[in-house]
Design an enzyme around this catalytic site. Structure first.
Site, mmCIF file in Angstrom:
data_model
loop_
_atom_site.group_PDB
_atom_site.id
_atom_site.type_symbol
_atom_site.label_atom_id
_atom_site.label_comp_id
_atom_site.label_asym_id
_atom_site.label_seq_id
_atom_site.Cartn_x
_atom_site.Cartn_y
_atom_site.Cartn_z
ATOM 1 N N GLU A 140 -54.821 20.662 -10.317
ATOM 2 C CA GLU A 140 -54.326 20.334 -11.644
ATOM 3 C C GLU A 140 -53.045 21.129 -11.855
ATOM 4 O O GLU A 140 -52.784 22.099 -11.143
ATOM 5 C CB GLU A 140 -55.354 20.738 -12.716
ATOM 6 C CG GLU A 140 -55.321 22.212 -13.132
ATOM 7 C CD GLU A 140 -55.728 23.182 -12.042
ATOM 8 O OE1 GLU A 140 -56.453 22.767 -11.114
ATOM 9 O OE2 GLU A 140 -55.311 24.349 -12.108
ATOM 10 N N SER A 199 -41.431 37.557 -11.075
ATOM 11 C CA SER A 199 -42.246 36.501 -10.459
ATOM 12 C C SER A 199 -41.484 35.207 -10.185
ATOM 13 O O SER A 199 -41.845 34.470 -9.269
ATOM 14 C CB SER A 199 -43.468 36.219 -11.329
ATOM 15 O OG SER A 199 -43.083 35.896 -12.655
ATOM 16 N N LYS A 235 -45.579 31.534 -6.619
ATOM 17 C CA LYS A 235 -46.725 30.623 -6.438
ATOM 18 C C LYS A 235 -46.813 30.052 -5.027
ATOM 19 O O LYS A 235 -47.896 29.744 -4.552
ATOM 20 C CB LYS A 235 -46.689 29.492 -7.468
ATOM 21 C CG LYS A 235 -47.179 29.924 -8.846
ATOM 22 C CD LYS A 235 -47.472 28.726 -9.728
ATOM 23 C CE LYS A 235 -48.017 29.145 -11.078
ATOM 24 N NZ LYS A 235 -46.962 29.738 -11.955
#
Ligand code: PLP
Length: 408
Positions: free
Chosen positions: A121, A386, A99
């Site tokens: 958010e 990931s 991310k």
């Protein structure tokens, strides 16, 4: 002159309005559309500038620790027999997951635009932590909107965000989870769109976010393709990635779109195929519009987003980025499902056999690779790992401790 050299697939979509075929676009109120147009124009101008590219490259190398390695899983592969499983180690990216790749890009864009605040958010808190990391690096204040229920559930991530200096806004309307947090964050952004910028957490939302986030994640695919070729002299037969919103999958897929490589997106089957027990939107969903974009989504009887579930909180989203809907529809990608139990088994298997504890999200991709390896003994399988599993340890041992006593 004929057009014998078509654009690579990655450059063919989206079009100027953000459409990937019939998916994508921007379905937002007019006052928000104005801001989306402004962000798109700024993105096109800034992101191709030499200074921007150089600065982002330096960040990737010196702050994030890129390139992340590609690793051959010798023990796991031997155990299955035949097929070779490789991992692209995004778990070794700074802050422990992919991310940060798009958060650093989004925050760098914000810096170039002179923005004074980053707003987003977060559901499980992973995106909030990555954005708080980026905000600390650039010295730009970060405001994270989070449902009251999620704040109680995801305490360690709330603490991380606070240590990194982010302001966590507790949202206590409705179900007090992700949907309400999205509304609250968009409202905060609309209150001051000149000085703030919205930073989306995946390849979802209105145009230009699916495009921008894919491009910031593209580095994963570029690196992985080069590294795999260097290691083996060939391309992998298969690339596998888990799909929540779809950013880590688009990152690695985008490096192989024009190659003879099978691309497998893995959705969470959770407890089973009944609506509410899973979050496999591409597998069981239908066309629809939510959160400002058109895609394939899981709908409740009233047409609203359905409740979803997965053991991996980063995968429980009732839709998927529009590019995934597009690539599936044109037959470029395969979509598989993996249940909670299969993911937990893969979580322990990779930990025991390779000394790598994966995030529960990533464990879904590993489980799919294990199944493929059994069916395709002559092939190479590259998995996008990931993230790392540190965030999941307490939960896994409390709920699935019995798996620790098995043989792998
Ligand atoms: C958030 C997250 C995901 C799911 O998000 P995508 O946008 O689908 O990549 C997957 N893995 C990890 C480790 C995550 O934190």
């Amino acid at each position: 002159m004929g057009t014998s050299n078509p654009l690579p697939l990655r450059r063919q979509v989206p079009d100027d309005k953000g459409f990937f075929g019939k998916f994508g676009g921007s379905f937002v109120p007019p006052e928000l559309q104005k801001e989306m147009d402004a962000i798109y124009q700024a993105y096109q101008r800034v992101c191709r500038s030499h200074d921007f590219i150089l600065e982002l490259r330096a960040i990737r190398k010196h702050f994030q620790g890129r390139p992340t390695p590609v690793y051959f899983c010798r023990n796991l592969s031997n155990k299955i027999g035949g097929a070779r499983i490789y991992l692209k180690r995004e778990d070794l990216n700074h802050s422990g997951a992919h991310k940060l790749n798009h958060c650093m890009g989004e925050a760098l864009l914000a810096k170039y635009l002179g923005k004074k605040k980053l707003i987003a958010e977060t559901g499980a808190g992973q995106h909030g932590v990555a954005l708080a990391t980026a905000g600390a690096y650039f010295g730009i204040p970060v405001e994270i909107h989070m449902g009251e229920v999620d704040i109680a559930k995801e305490h360690p991530n709330v603490v991380r965000m606070k240590i990194l200096g982010a302001k966590v806004v507790s949202v206590s309307v409705g179900a007090k989870t992700l949907k309400e947090a999205v509304d609250s964050a968009f409202q905060a952004y609309l209150n001051d769109p000149v000085n703030s910028i919205y930073c989306i957490g995946s390849v979802v939302g209105p145009h230009p976010f699916p495009l921008m986030v894919r491009e910031f994640q593209h580095v994963v695919g570029i690196e992985a393709r080069e590294q795999f070729l260097e290691m083996t002299g060939e391309l992998p037969d298969n690339v596998v990635a888990c799909v929540g919103g779809g950013s880590n999958a688009m990152g690695i897929f985008s490096g192989f779109l024009d190659d003879p490589v099978e691309l497998h997106g893995v959705e969470p089957l959770g407890r089973g195929a009944k609506l509410g027990d899973h979050a496999a939107s591409l597998t069981y969903g239908s066309e629809g519009t939510m959160h400002g974009f058109h895609s394939i989504m899981l709908k409740a009887a009233d047409g609203e987003p359905a409740p979803v579930y997965s053991v991996a909180s980063g995968l429980d989203y009732p839709s998927t980025g529009p590019e995934h809907a597009y690539l599936k529809t044109i037959g470029r990608t395969e979509v598989a499902t993996v249940s909670d139990d299969e993911a937990i088994d893969a979580f322990f298997r990779l930990s025991r056999l390779e000394g790598i504890i994966p995030a529960l999200e990533s464990a879904h991709a590993v489980a799919c690779a294990i199944k493929l390896a059994k069916e395709r003994p002559a092939q190479d399988i590259l998995v996008n790992l990931s993230g790392r599993g540190d965030k999941d340890l307490d939960f896994v041992m409390a709920k699935y401790g019995a798996y620790a006593d098995r043989e792998y």
